[in-house]
Design an enzyme around this catalytic site. Structure first.
Site: not given
Length: 89
Positions: A17, A35
């Site tokens: 990320r 996520n």
């Protein structure tokens, strides 16, 4: 262009990320990365179609050895202009 990307593989807990955010910022793209409970990662991104294509190609490369991409599901659409910058959720 608006693009939604679902990334499947070993992509949680490996810096995916933050790496995606840093690259999206460099490419001046807006949207988010987060996520999902099933272990995948969702990316929603808006901006120049060539820059989005560059981000997708970099994602396919896995960024670094700890990231293993098994599959990408890509859905394209029209910009909604609902994002001002790129964030991690």
């Amino acid at each position: 262009m608006y693009t939604r990307i679902l990334v499947f593989g070993h992509v949680q807990g490996v810096g995916f990320r933050i790496t995606t955010k840093l690259r999206a910022d460099q490419l001046e793209l807006a949207g988010f990365v987060r996520n999902l409970p099933d272990g995948s990662v969702e990316i929603k991104v808006e901006g120049n179609k060539h820059k989005i294509a560059a981000l997708i190609e970099e994602i396919k490369s896995g960024y670094h050895p700890g990231i293993v991409i098994e599959r990408l599901d890509i859905e394209k659409g029209i910009n909604t202009n609902s994002f001002k910058n790129f964030i991690i959720k």
